[in-house]
Design a protein around this motif. Structure first.
Motif, short mmCIF file in Angstrom:
data_model
loop_
_atom_site.label_atom_id
_atom_site.label_comp_id
_atom_site.label_asym_id
_atom_site.label_seq_id
_atom_site.Cartn_x
_atom_site.Cartn_y
_atom_site.Cartn_z
N GLY A 227 -9.91 3.96 -2.22
CA GLY A 227 -8.71 4.24 -2.43
C GLY A 227 -8.11 3.92 -1.02
O GLY A 227 -6.77 3.41 -1.06
N LEU A 230 -7.51 0.11 -1.04
CA LEU A 230 -6.68 -0.57 -2.05
C LEU A 230 -5.22 -0.46 -1.48
O LEU A 230 -4.50 -1.25 -1.72
CB LEU A 230 -6.91 0.10 -3.25
N SER A 231 -5.07 0.88 -0.65
CA SER A 231 -3.53 0.87 -0.03
C SER A 231 -3.31 0.34 0.94
O SER A 231 -2.35 -0.34 1.14
CB SER A 231 -3.64 2.61 0.44
N ALA A 234 -2.87 -4.67 -0.31
CA ALA A 234 -2.17 -4.89 -1.59
C ALA A 234 -2.71 -6.16 -2.46
O ALA A 234 -2.54 -6.02 -3.64
CB ALA A 234 -0.69 -5.04 -1.41
N ALA A 253 -11.39 4.99 -8.01
CA ALA A 253 -10.17 4.81 -7.10
C ALA A 253 -9.28 3.65 -7.86
O ALA A 253 -7.98 3.77 -7.56
CB ALA A 253 -10.90 4.27 -5.80
N MET A 254 -9.72 2.57 -8.51
CA MET A 254 -8.94 1.56 -8.76
C MET A 254 -8.13 2.02 -10.14
O MET A 254 -6.93 1.84 -10.22
CB MET A 254 -9.66 0.33 -9.47
N THR A 256 -7.14 5.14 -10.36
CA THR A 256 -6.17 5.98 -9.85
C THR A 256 -5.09 5.16 -9.25
O THR A 256 -3.78 5.81 -9.47
CB THR A 256 -6.96 7.05 -8.66
N ALA A 257 -5.36 4.30 -8.77
CA ALA A 257 -4.32 3.46 -8.00
C ALA A 257 -3.62 2.42 -9.06
O ALA A 257 -2.68 1.56 -8.31
CB ALA A 257 -4.95 2.43 -6.82
N ASP A 258 -3.95 2.45 -10.20
CA ASP A 258 -3.47 1.61 -11.19
C ASP A 258 -3.61 -0.08 -10.83
O ASP A 258 -2.99 -0.82 -11.14
CB ASP A 258 -1.95 1.81 -11.38
N ARG A 259 -5.00 -0.17 -10.43
CA ARG A 259 -5.42 -1.36 -9.74
C ARG A 259 -6.67 -2.05 -10.76
O ARG A 259 -7.19 -2.90 -10.30
CB ARG A 259 -5.77 -1.46 -8.44
#
Length: 374
Positions: A227, A230-231, A234, A253-254, A256-259
């Motif tokens: 997480g 990823l933050s 970008a 985590a991906m 959650t981060a919309d990734r």
């Protein structure tokens, strides 16, 4: 037909184990007791009421539960009673459990070591008692034992890195991009070897930026580290997990981060992982993961029990050299002579669209033949 040919033609154990059975297996494995009903009066080459024993390192990952299940099924298939212990990743407890198992005079002993360098006294004891002694997954590195079967962890890391580079080149036309390696606990020889090999392969390409961060092998930590990564990045291009349990944290985590984008979608992050669990195969089918690398615990358990009962229990040397067995997708390996005894190293391979449905994939065996769901 010689003994090696007979072994090479054995099929996987039949039967089914549903969710209740899996829970029972895990519960049994967590007990520290080593009492064995129907214990053997000594080692032997057949069942005949004897007991096959397994000193497990832990039941905290699906992979380890399936490794224990493969040993149990093969042991009972050959007519032995099965008895196991669970060290809960404690090396002292595992050593003491193995000693207790040996008091029962088992027909053979198999271990998956927490501490690979702590087994010389057990090796000496098993030789004196004529109890065949084998290791799976994590090798014994002190003392000589009868047989070991493990995995080429370095090659697994290399294969995952090569696939990552291949996909980066397909994306950009050249080998460049940002790659996150969330490595496992370096106290694990397997995870350490995978990290070294993965990162050494990427180091061949100066335009690839490696982001290497520890996860301690924990799914929760993996989720947190991914997480944060990823933050921070970008434009991250690729993620590698050295085990499916770690990758599970990355995928959460991906999400959650919309990734989390599928293969072919805009913004897709390349994902490689090692183990080849049922969930990893489903991730691949769904387009979430680009390339799982397979590590076969079903083969570990079955082959180790076969070798100990077919050869060692009969006072015969385990044959060195080429080993062929079409029951397993990888089909061919080699048994080498080492200072710690004969060692078979099972080769890793990439799971792809051409082999993902092969019934010999260990994940397909446990779900389709054994009826176990992850």
């Amino acid at each position: 037909m010689n003994e090696m040919s007979r072994i090479s033609r054995r099929s996987f154990g039949a039967g089914a184990l549903g969710a209740a059975g899996l829970a029972l297996l895990a519960a049994c494995g967590q007990g520290a007791q080593a009492g064995a009903s129907g214990a053997s009066s000594g080692a032997g080459g057949g069942g005949g009421g004897g007991t096959g024993t397994y000193a497990n390192k832990g039941m905290d990952f699906f992979f380890f539960v399936m490794l224990a299940e493969s040993i149990k099924r093969r042991t009972e298939e050959l007519g032995f009673t099965y008895n196991s212990t669970d060290a809960k990743q404690d090396s002292s407890q595992q050593f003491n459990q193995a000693k207790t198992l040996l008091v029962q005079k088992p027909s053979f002993l198999v271990v998956d070591t927490v501490d690979s360098g702590a087994w010389a006294p057990i090796a000496t004891q098993t030789k004196g008692a004529k109890v065949p002694f084998g290791a799976v997954d994590s090798l014994v590195t002190d003392g000589e034992i009868d047989f070991q079967v493990a995995f080429d962890n370095s090659m697994a890391g290399t294969l995952a890195a090569q696939k990552t580079v291949e996909l980066l080149k397909a994306k950009y036309g050249t080998e460049r991009g940002q790659v996150f390696n969330g490595y496992g606990a370096l106290s694990s020889a397997a995870w350490n070897a995978r990290k070294i090999a993965f990162e050494a392969e990427l180091a061949k390409y100066p335009e690839i930026q490696l982001i290497s961060r520890p996860t301690d092998g924990s799914e929760t930590t993996a989720r947190q580290v991914a997480g944060a990564t990823l933050s921070e990045f970008a434009d991250l291009d690729a993620i590698h997990g050295p085990s499916d349990s770690i990758t599970r944290g990355f995928i959460t985590a991906m999400q959650t981060a919309d990734r989390l984008k599928k293969v072919g979608e805009e913004g897709h992050i390349i994902v490689t992982t090692i183990d080849g669990e049922p969930q990893a195969l489903q991730w691949f089918r769904d387009g979430t993961v680009d390339a799982p690398v397979s590590q076969d615990p079903v083969a570990y358990g079955e082959i180790c029990v076969d070798m100990l009962t077919t050869y060692t229990a009969k006072g015969q040397a385990i044959p060195l050299g080429a080993y062929d067995n079409k029951d397993y997708f990888w089909e061919s390996s080699v048994i080498d002579s080492t200072p710690n005894g004969p060692v078979m190293t099972i080769p890793p391979y990439i799971i792809d669209k051409d082999n993902v449905e092969d019934p010999r994939q260990w994940a397909n065996v446990v779900t389709q033949k054994w009826g176990i769901k992850q």
